[in-house]
Scaffold this motif. Sequence first.
Motif, PDB file in Angstrom:
ATOM      1  N   CYS A   3      15.904 -32.808  -1.454  1.00 38.76           N
ATOM      2  CA  CYS A   3      17.141 -32.200  -1.918  1.00 38.76           C
ATOM      3  C   CYS A   3      17.180 -30.731  -1.491  1.00 38.76           C
ATOM      4  CB  CYS A   3      17.241 -32.293  -3.436  1.00 38.76           C
ATOM      5  SG  CYS A   3      17.774 -33.908  -4.037  1.00 38.76           S
ATOM      6  N   GLY A   4      18.358 -30.264  -1.146  1.00 35.18           N
ATOM      7  CA  GLY A   4      18.519 -28.876  -0.750  1.00 35.18           C
ATOM      8  C   GLY A   4      19.240 -28.764   0.578  1.00 35.18           C
ATOM      9  N   SER A   5      19.042 -27.628   1.245  1.00 36.03           N
ATOM     10  CA  SER A   5      19.740 -27.335   2.494  1.00 36.03           C
ATOM     11  C   SER A   5      18.947 -27.850   3.679  1.00 36.03           C
ATOM     12  CB  SER A   5      19.960 -25.822   2.623  1.00 36.03           C
ATOM     13  OG  SER A   5      20.527 -25.499   3.871  1.00 36.03           O
ATOM     14  N   GLY A   6      19.601 -28.650   4.519  1.00 36.39           N
ATOM     15  CA  GLY A   6      18.989 -29.143   5.740  1.00 36.39           C
ATOM     16  C   GLY A   6      19.667 -28.522   6.954  1.00 36.39           C
ATOM     17  N   LEU A  27      21.766 -35.293  -4.912  1.00 35.09           N
ATOM     18  CA  LEU A  27      21.784 -36.556  -5.637  1.00 35.09           C
ATOM     19  C   LEU A  27      23.208 -37.092  -5.677  1.00 35.09           C
ATOM     20  CD1 LEU A  27      19.438 -35.704  -8.647  1.00 35.09           C
ATOM     21  CD2 LEU A  27      18.846 -36.738  -6.462  1.00 35.09           C
ATOM     22  N   LYS A  28      23.325 -38.386  -5.472  1.00 39.93           N
ATOM     23  CA  LYS A  28      24.667 -38.970  -5.454  1.00 39.93           C
ATOM     24  C   LYS A  28      25.272 -39.004  -6.858  1.00 39.93           C
ATOM     25  CE  LYS A  28      23.298 -43.850  -5.907  1.00 39.93           C
ATOM     26  NZ  LYS A  28      23.339 -45.174  -5.245  1.00 39.93           N
ATOM     27  N   ARG A  29      26.558 -38.928  -6.896  1.00 40.36           N
ATOM     28  CA  ARG A  29      27.281 -38.951  -8.158  1.00 40.36           C
ATOM     29  C   ARG A  29      27.245 -40.361  -8.734  1.00 40.36           C
ATOM     30  NH1 ARG A  29      33.698 -37.772  -8.992  1.00 40.36           N
ATOM     31  NH2 ARG A  29      33.602 -36.984 -11.135  1.00 40.36           N
ATOM     32  N   LEU A  30      26.906 -40.451 -10.006  1.00 39.77           N
ATOM     33  CA  LEU A  30      26.780 -41.754 -10.656  1.00 39.77           C
ATOM     34  C   LEU A  30      28.154 -42.323 -11.014  1.00 39.77           C
ATOM     35  CD1 LEU A  30      23.784 -41.153 -13.085  1.00 39.77           C
ATOM     36  CD2 LEU A  30      23.743 -42.213 -10.838  1.00 39.77           C
ATOM     37  N   THR A  31      28.168 -43.636 -11.202  1.00 39.56           N
ATOM     38  CA  THR A  31      29.356 -44.330 -11.690  1.00 39.56           C
ATOM     39  C   THR A  31      29.103 -44.789 -13.113  1.00 39.56           C
ATOM     40  OG1 THR A  31      29.956 -45.101  -9.483  1.00 39.56           O
ATOM     41  CG2 THR A  31      30.901 -46.278 -11.350  1.00 39.56           C
ATOM     42  N   VAL A  48      27.762 -38.862 -17.446  1.00 40.74           N
ATOM     43  CA  VAL A  48      26.334 -38.961 -17.159  1.00 40.74           C
ATOM     44  C   VAL A  48      26.066 -38.411 -15.767  1.00 40.74           C
ATOM     45  CG1 VAL A  48      26.503 -41.299 -16.196  1.00 40.74           C
ATOM     46  CG2 VAL A  48      24.341 -40.533 -17.208  1.00 40.74           C
ATOM     47  N   ARG A  49      24.865 -37.874 -15.566  1.00 36.80           N
ATOM     48  CA  ARG A  49      24.410 -37.444 -14.250  1.00 36.80           C
ATOM     49  C   ARG A  49      22.926 -37.731 -14.123  1.00 36.80           C
ATOM     50  NH1 ARG A  49      24.320 -30.772 -14.401  1.00 36.80           N
ATOM     51  NH2 ARG A  49      22.818 -30.538 -16.111  1.00 36.80           N
ATOM     52  N   SER A  50      22.419 -37.708 -12.912  1.00 38.49           N
ATOM     53  CA  SER A  50      20.996 -37.955 -12.665  1.00 38.49           C
ATOM     54  C   SER A  50      20.293 -36.631 -12.390  1.00 38.49           C
ATOM     55  CB  SER A  50      20.816 -38.899 -11.484  1.00 38.49           C
ATOM     56  OG  SER A  50      21.355 -38.326 -10.310  1.00 38.49           O
ATOM     57  N   TYR A  51      18.971 -36.643 -12.500  1.00 31.78           N
ATOM     58  CA  TYR A  51      18.176 -35.468 -12.146  1.00 31.78           C
ATOM     59  C   TYR A  51      16.909 -35.908 -11.422  1.00 31.78           C
ATOM     60  CZ  TYR A  51      15.087 -36.366 -16.189  1.00 31.78           C
ATOM     61  OH  TYR A  51      14.209 -36.919 -17.088  1.00 31.78           O
ATOM     62  N   LEU A  52      16.393 -34.977 -10.602  1.00 31.02           N
ATOM     63  CA  LEU A  52      15.204 -35.243  -9.797  1.00 31.02           C
ATOM     64  C   LEU A  52      14.277 -34.046  -9.877  1.00 31.02           C
ATOM     65  CD1 LEU A  52      13.717 -36.981  -7.601  1.00 31.02           C
ATOM     66  CD2 LEU A  52      14.952 -35.615  -5.908  1.00 31.02           C
ATOM     67  N   TYR A  60      20.094 -31.678  -9.962  1.00 31.47           N
ATOM     68  CA  TYR A  60      21.020 -32.509 -10.730  1.00 31.47           C
ATOM     69  C   TYR A  60      22.140 -33.012  -9.814  1.00 31.47           C
ATOM     70  CZ  TYR A  60      18.869 -30.667 -15.002  1.00 31.47           C
ATOM     71  OH  TYR A  60      17.987 -30.338 -15.994  1.00 31.47           O
ATOM     72  N   SER A  61      22.610 -34.196 -10.101  1.00 34.26           N
ATOM     73  CA  SER A  61      23.801 -34.685  -9.424  1.00 34.26           C
ATOM     74  C   SER A  61      25.034 -34.124 -10.118  1.00 34.26           C
ATOM     75  CB  SER A  61      23.844 -36.220  -9.454  1.00 34.26           C
ATOM     76  OG  SER A  61      24.104 -36.684 -10.774  1.00 34.26           O
ATOM     77  N   ASN A  62      26.197 -34.342  -9.545  1.00 35.41           N
ATOM     78  CA  ASN A  62      27.434 -33.999 -10.229  1.00 35.41           C
ATOM     79  C   ASN A  62      27.671 -34.973 -11.380  1.00 35.41           C
ATOM     80  OD1 ASN A  62      28.101 -31.832  -8.539  1.00 35.41           O
ATOM     81  ND2 ASN A  62      29.011 -33.195  -7.030  1.00 35.41           N
TER      82      ASN A  62
END
Length: 635
Positions: free
Chosen positions: A254-257, A279-283, A346-350, A358-360
């Motif tokens: 995750c971050g800038s590539g 992180l992808k946005r959850l449904t 809800v959102r995910s985290y890594l 965190y995801s959106n």
Amino acid sequence: MKLLLSRLITILFICSVSFTYLGHHTVTGEELSQHEAHSSIDLVAEDSYPSADSRSDDSSLSTDASPEDSALSTDDSSLSTDALPEDSSLSTGASIEDSSMPSDVSTDGFDFSTTTSLEESVDTTTPIESYEPMDIENAAVEAVDYAFYTGKPICPKPVISHQNIPLTENADYTLEYTNNINPGTASIIVQGINNYSGTVTLSFKIVNVKLSTRCNSYDYTGHGRKPTALLSGTPYALKNEIDYTVSYKNNRKCGSGTITVSGIGKWYGSISCRFYVSLKRLTLNSVTSPTNQRMVASWTPDTCVTGYQLRYEINGQKKSIKIPGGNVRTKAITQLPKDVICKVDVRSYLQQDGKIFYSNWSDAMSVKIRYRYWYVTQYESITGNQAMIYAITDRYNRLVLIDGGYTQDAKLVRSIIKKYHNCVYAWILTHPHPDHIGAFNAIMANNKDIKVNRIFVTKVNSKRYRETARSYDDIATYDRFCKIARNLKNVTYLQENDTFSVWGLSFKVLHGWDSNVNNLNSHLCNDGSLMFKISGATKSMLFCSDTQREMQKFIYPNHMSELKSDYVQCGHHGNQGLTNYFYSLVDADVAFMDAPPWLLRKNGNYDAYLLKDYLESKGTKVYRYDGKTHTIKII
């Protein structure tokens, strides 16, 4: 004469070099003898150097040659060197006077007064050919045609060679650049140096090519993301692996590539742009309030993440909870306020490299937190006999019926239905004995105004039932039921482990008519009746209908842990039914015995009183027919 003397001295110099005499190399006799075969000059040992008087005629130096003849004749004559001193090294830069010739050497006819050096005496009339530097224009030059604009000086290095031998910058040539920053035509001036001369001017185009990707952010997958390089702003159709190559950096986490396009072939330089891995946005799939003061959220999981963060808002106040585990897909929140709107996302985290990403947040969903409860009411048969009549209702005045008693109880049952808008959401019939389905038969045989949405019954083995029937089984009541059921399309036959839900109230069948019942010799209808459990958020009730102790050994293996309930309806009205051990597993606070007073008397004909005494001794409250309705609350 002077010319002859000069050439003689030259011959002596050559001989001295050949024998490395000037380098202080002592000539051995063997070397000398080998040399005599190729030289007409005789060398005499120093200790036998003869005097001038004793020289023979053969050792005289012939000077008879004419001046025009530049060759020095050595026929039959030798050049004596005995007169040379021991250190007679002949310096090429020394004058004749410095040669230290012996005084007794005859100089008749020679003039040694000159100081002309040996070097100066050499004939230099023959010109030496001079070397001219090669023109750099004759070299082979390979240069680029295009370069990527970067805003900085662009200095491509041409490949220059001569006769397939690479030339070296700053040794064979220098490079100078002009107009090599901004888009347009730039020049490279190649200036020859040292062995090369002249200049060559090369040109190339600086092109403002713009690099981008299809989108700015890419979903994290745990693997390297390689977005496609999009090139624009140029009239040239650049092709991958022909005009450029693509490389990536920091594209796994995750971050800038970074994506970089580097020129090859006719293109020089490189250009880069950034993209982001996130992180992808959850449904969020659903948010429900299935039971009292409880909310359940469900989403599509992302197995690459560390966990999730669930956020909910009630009355403007936001709270959140972290849920570890990438495979988690649901979360329940309990003890929420009653009858309020709850907004959830809800959102995910890594967790990665000591950081948390965190995801959106997902799209939000709302649900009303319901305070759900159900009332279970026991009704007494108007016949004065044992029977089974129960109604389950909720706060919205919806009705579920269980059995209904005898045919004579149809009026009572109709009055109950009428209170709930003449609508029965579900009617559960535990088994086809008259004290359980008599009222149902009577109402449904002449039904004009009552709506029944669903009917649940046990699956009776008609053949075995008829073969083992007793007088109290009343096959005629069963036949009337079968005739009615054939004309209905909303009948569901239940078996063990079947489940269903009514307004959030859960139903599960623990026992029904099965092969174990078919193997009995009597009481098939009672032992084949439905045993089921209803459950709310915190409370539950077990209905045993007319199941008797013969079935316990089949119920325990699969459902012993499910018997525990807050309330229980005792099997077979409490008479000759299930054992005390069975009820100890249920451990209910309240027990319902569908029995009139005479069934509970201690007259020796029935044992229902024994069960009543046992339950009360354990602190269980017992409800029985006593002219009243008895109600408990399931929440």
